[in-house]
Structures are given as structure tokens and as C-alpha cells.
Design a protein around this motif. Structure first.
Motif, PDB file in Angstrom:
ATOM      1  N   MET A   1     -28.277   8.342  -4.751  1.00 52.23           N
ATOM      2  CA  MET A   1     -29.331   8.021  -3.796  1.00 52.23           C
ATOM      3  C   MET A   1     -30.632   7.651  -4.493  1.00 52.23           C
ATOM      4  O   MET A   1     -30.868   8.032  -5.642  1.00 52.23           O
ATOM      5  CB  MET A   1     -29.585   9.220  -2.887  1.00 52.23           C
ATOM      6  N   THR A   2     -31.470   6.965  -3.753  1.00 50.43           N
ATOM      7  CA  THR A   2     -32.814   6.664  -4.243  1.00 50.43           C
ATOM      8  C   THR A   2     -33.669   7.924  -4.137  1.00 50.43           C
ATOM      9  O   THR A   2     -33.315   8.886  -3.448  1.00 50.43           O
ATOM     10  CB  THR A   2     -33.475   5.554  -3.409  1.00 50.43           C
ATOM     11  N   ARG A   3     -34.788   7.881  -4.772  1.00 53.68           N
ATOM     12  CA  ARG A   3     -35.737   8.997  -4.731  1.00 53.68           C
ATOM     13  C   ARG A   3     -36.126   9.349  -3.293  1.00 53.68           C
ATOM     14  O   ARG A   3     -36.170  10.520  -2.919  1.00 53.68           O
ATOM     15  CB  ARG A   3     -36.963   8.603  -5.563  1.00 53.68           C
ATOM     16  N   GLU A   4     -36.410   8.357  -2.491  1.00 53.23           N
ATOM     17  CA  GLU A   4     -36.804   8.606  -1.093  1.00 53.23           C
ATOM     18  C   GLU A   4     -35.653   9.181  -0.273  1.00 53.23           C
ATOM     19  O   GLU A   4     -35.859  10.042   0.573  1.00 53.23           O
ATOM     20  CB  GLU A   4     -37.348   7.327  -0.441  1.00 53.23           C
ATOM     21  N   GLN A   5     -34.454   8.714  -0.517  1.00 56.82           N
ATOM     22  CA  GLN A   5     -33.284   9.269   0.188  1.00 56.82           C
ATOM     23  C   GLN A   5     -33.067  10.733  -0.190  1.00 56.82           C
ATOM     24  O   GLN A   5     -32.756  11.556   0.673  1.00 56.82           O
ATOM     25  CB  GLN A   5     -32.029   8.442  -0.131  1.00 56.82           C
ATOM     26  N   ILE A   6     -33.245  11.035  -1.453  1.00 54.64           N
ATOM     27  CA  ILE A   6     -33.105  12.416  -1.908  1.00 54.64           C
ATOM     28  C   ILE A   6     -34.143  13.304  -1.235  1.00 54.64           C
ATOM     29  O   ILE A   6     -33.828  14.377  -0.718  1.00 54.64           O
ATOM     30  CB  ILE A   6     -33.210  12.506  -3.450  1.00 54.64           C
ATOM     31  N   LYS A   7     -35.372  12.851  -1.216  1.00 57.51           N
ATOM     32  CA  LYS A   7     -36.441  13.631  -0.576  1.00 57.51           C
ATOM     33  C   LYS A   7     -36.111  13.871   0.896  1.00 57.51           C
ATOM     34  O   LYS A   7     -36.253  14.988   1.399  1.00 57.51           O
ATOM     35  CB  LYS A   7     -37.784  12.935  -0.709  1.00 57.51           C
ATOM     36  N   THR A   8     -35.645  12.842   1.572  1.00 58.93           N
ATOM     37  CA  THR A   8     -35.291  12.963   2.988  1.00 58.93           C
ATOM     38  C   THR A   8     -34.176  13.980   3.196  1.00 58.93           C
ATOM     39  O   THR A   8     -34.234  14.801   4.109  1.00 58.93           O
ATOM     40  CB  THR A   8     -34.879  11.585   3.563  1.00 58.93           C
ATOM     41  N   ILE A   9     -33.169  13.941   2.351  1.00 61.81           N
ATOM     42  CA  ILE A   9     -32.046  14.879   2.476  1.00 61.81           C
ATOM     43  C   ILE A   9     -32.501  16.319   2.259  1.00 61.81           C
ATOM     44  O   ILE A   9     -32.088  17.221   2.977  1.00 61.81           O
ATOM     45  CB  ILE A   9     -30.927  14.498   1.493  1.00 61.81           C
ATOM     46  N   PHE A  10     -33.344  16.550   1.271  1.00 62.35           N
ATOM     47  CA  PHE A  10     -33.824  17.904   1.013  1.00 62.35           C
ATOM     48  C   PHE A  10     -34.748  18.380   2.144  1.00 62.35           C
ATOM     49  O   PHE A  10     -34.701  19.554   2.518  1.00 62.35           O
ATOM     50  CB  PHE A  10     -34.519  17.981  -0.346  1.00 62.35           C
ATOM     51  N   GLN A  11     -35.561  17.476   2.682  1.00 66.81           N
ATOM     52  CA  GLN A  11     -36.391  17.851   3.834  1.00 66.81           C
ATOM     53  C   GLN A  11     -35.518  18.157   5.049  1.00 66.81           C
ATOM     54  O   GLN A  11     -35.756  19.125   5.765  1.00 66.81           O
ATOM     55  CB  GLN A  11     -37.374  16.729   4.168  1.00 66.81           C
ATOM     56  N   GLU A  12     -34.513  17.355   5.257  1.00 67.85           N
ATOM     57  CA  GLU A  12     -33.574  17.559   6.369  1.00 67.85           C
ATOM     58  C   GLU A  12     -32.868  18.902   6.246  1.00 67.85           C
ATOM     59  O   GLU A  12     -32.685  19.595   7.247  1.00 67.85           O
ATOM     60  CB  GLU A  12     -32.561  16.423   6.424  1.00 67.85           C
ATOM     61  N   ALA A  13     -32.488  19.279   5.063  1.00 69.47           N
ATOM     62  CA  ALA A  13     -31.820  20.573   4.851  1.00 69.47           C
ATOM     63  C   ALA A  13     -32.735  21.702   5.312  1.00 69.47           C
ATOM     64  O   ALA A  13     -32.274  22.665   5.939  1.00 69.47           O
ATOM     65  CB  ALA A  13     -31.428  20.751   3.394  1.00 69.47           C
ATOM     66  N   GLY A  14     -34.002  21.587   5.016  1.00 72.35           N
ATOM     67  CA  GLY A  14     -34.969  22.613   5.416  1.00 72.35           C
ATOM     68  C   GLY A  14     -35.216  22.656   6.906  1.00 72.35           C
ATOM     69  O   GLY A  14     -35.429  23.725   7.480  1.00 72.35           O
ATOM     70  N   LYS A  15     -35.178  21.503   7.548  1.00 73.54           N
ATOM     71  CA  LYS A  15     -35.415  21.453   8.998  1.00 73.54           C
ATOM     72  C   LYS A  15     -34.173  21.817   9.799  1.00 73.54           C
ATOM     73  O   LYS A  15     -34.226  22.553  10.770  1.00 73.54           O
ATOM     74  CB  LYS A  15     -35.856  20.045   9.403  1.00 73.54           C
ATOM     75  N   ARG A  16     -33.056  21.293   9.387  1.00 78.24           N
ATOM     76  CA  ARG A  16     -31.800  21.455  10.132  1.00 78.24           C
ATOM     77  C   ARG A  16     -31.263  22.879  10.051  1.00 78.24           C
ATOM     78  O   ARG A  16     -30.685  23.391  10.985  1.00 78.24           O
ATOM     79  CB  ARG A  16     -30.751  20.490   9.596  1.00 78.24           C
ATOM     80  N   HIS A  17     -31.457  23.497   8.938  1.00 70.78           N
ATOM     81  CA  HIS A  17     -30.845  24.796   8.698  1.00 70.78           C
ATOM     82  C   HIS A  17     -31.926  25.855   8.552  1.00 70.78           C
ATOM     83  O   HIS A  17     -32.149  26.412   7.492  1.00 70.78           O
ATOM     84  CB  HIS A  17     -29.966  24.744   7.448  1.00 70.78           C
ATOM     85  N   GLY A  18     -32.607  26.134   9.669  1.00 69.95           N
ATOM     86  CA  GLY A  18     -33.698  27.108   9.664  1.00 69.95           C
ATOM     87  C   GLY A  18     -33.208  28.543   9.789  1.00 69.95           C
ATOM     88  O   GLY A  18     -32.024  28.817   9.903  1.00 69.95           O
ATOM     89  N   ILE A  19     -34.175  29.440   9.756  1.00 69.55           N
ATOM     90  CA  ILE A  19     -33.888  30.879   9.883  1.00 69.55           C
ATOM     91  C   ILE A  19     -33.248  31.148  11.234  1.00 69.55           C
ATOM     92  O   ILE A  19     -33.686  30.660  12.255  1.00 69.55           O
ATOM     93  CB  ILE A  19     -35.198  31.682   9.747  1.00 69.55           C
ATOM     94  N   LEU A  20     -32.201  31.948  11.203  1.00 70.02           N
ATOM     95  CA  LEU A  20     -31.492  32.318  12.439  1.00 70.02           C
ATOM     96  C   LEU A  20     -32.313  33.273  13.270  1.00 70.02           C
ATOM     97  O   LEU A  20     -32.999  34.103  12.799  1.00 70.02           O
ATOM     98  CB  LEU A  20     -30.146  32.966  12.099  1.00 70.02           C
TER      99      LEU A  20
END
Length: 159
Positions: A140-159
């Protein structure tokens, strides 16, 4: 790819993230953690709960970010809790920066609540890392990587 988890004291949340990522990612990711004002020791409850969930603890240390500068991280993930008005350390340089705010379970006086929050944080980090490991971020490009890591933080929040 090298990840650096940052928190203020590097005694709980960043240590949890380091230990969980190291075990789940194996050789796929280089992983370290550090703090802007390290406690100098890993919180005993952090070690207790990592062992309870079968994560190795023998190589975990609380350290300042100056001692991990040779890591040359590609991504820095801060894990301080902005809800509690904690000031997350900032890493200077041209690295991808992502924030995964997590509450600090070591600040709780009630052991039942502490255990529940540790369990929730460990589960959250496991889901985030497993999500990342399903991605082909090496291509992935740098921007795609950043998006994926941000998505991981948003999508998988504290239960």
C-alpha cells in the motif's frame, strides 16, 4: 514495517499494545513501545493480565522514546486517553501518526472494574491487530496505510 506505541508513562497501554502486537504479528511487524515520561517499570497489573491472556512478558520494559530512536518507526500509534485529558506525546519526524485512545485501567481503585477494563482493552487491541494483519499493507501507499491504521482504531473500539 516498524510500529512504535507511545504513551506518557509506558507502563500499561503501550506495553499491552506492544506485547499483543508482537505475539500476533510474529515477524511481520517490528514492534516497540515507549513513553514521553516513562515510569521506569511496567505496572504489575499490566504484567498480571498479559500473563492471564497468555502473552509473554519477559522482555517488556518501561522506557523513554529516546531509547527506541534506532527503531526508525514507520508508524507511531499513541494510546493515551483524550477523554481523561491526558496529553499524548508527539513524535517528531516524517512518520505516519495515528491515535488509538485507550483508558488507563491502572487508575481504577475497584479490582472488578480494573479486571473488566483490562479485559476490554486486551480484546480491543487483539481485534485491531488482527484486522491489520488481514490487510496487505506491504503493498500500500503511505496514505492507504495511514487510513487502514486509523480505520482499525475507529472500527474496533472499546467494548
Amino acid at each position: 514495517m516498524n510500529l512504535l506505541f507511545l504513551c506518557t508513562h509506558n507502563a500499561c497501554r503501550s506495553i499491552l499494545a506492544e506485547a499483543i502486537t508482537r505475539k500476533l504479528a510474529g515477524d511481520r511487524l517490528g514492534v516497540s513501545s515507549a513513553g514521553s515520561h516513562p515510569a521506569g517499570t511496567v505496572h504489575p497489573s499490566t504484567l498480571q493480565y498479559l500473563r492471564k491472556y497468555n502473552y509473554p512478558t519477559e522482555d517488556l520494559i518501561s522506557t523513554g522514546w529516546g531509547s527506541v530512536s534506532e527503531l526508525s518507526p514507520d508508524i507511531v500509534i499513541t494510546v493515551c486517553d483524550q477523554v481523561m485529558d491526558e496529553r499524548c506525546p508527539t513524535w517528531l519526524g516524517n512518520v505516519i501518526k495515528v491515535h488509538w485512545g485507550l483508558p488507563d485501567p491502572t487508575q481504577l481503585d475497584d479490582k472488578v472494574q480494573e479486571e473488566a477494563l483490562f479485559s476490554s482493552i486486551i480484546s480491543t487491541l487483539e481485534r485491531r491487530i488482527q484486522y491489520l494483519l488481514q490487510q496487505n499493507f506491504e503493498e500500500m501507499t503511505r496514505e492507504q496505510i495511514k487510513t487502514i491504521f486509523q480505520e482499525a482504531g475507529k472500527r474496533h473500539g472499546i467494548l
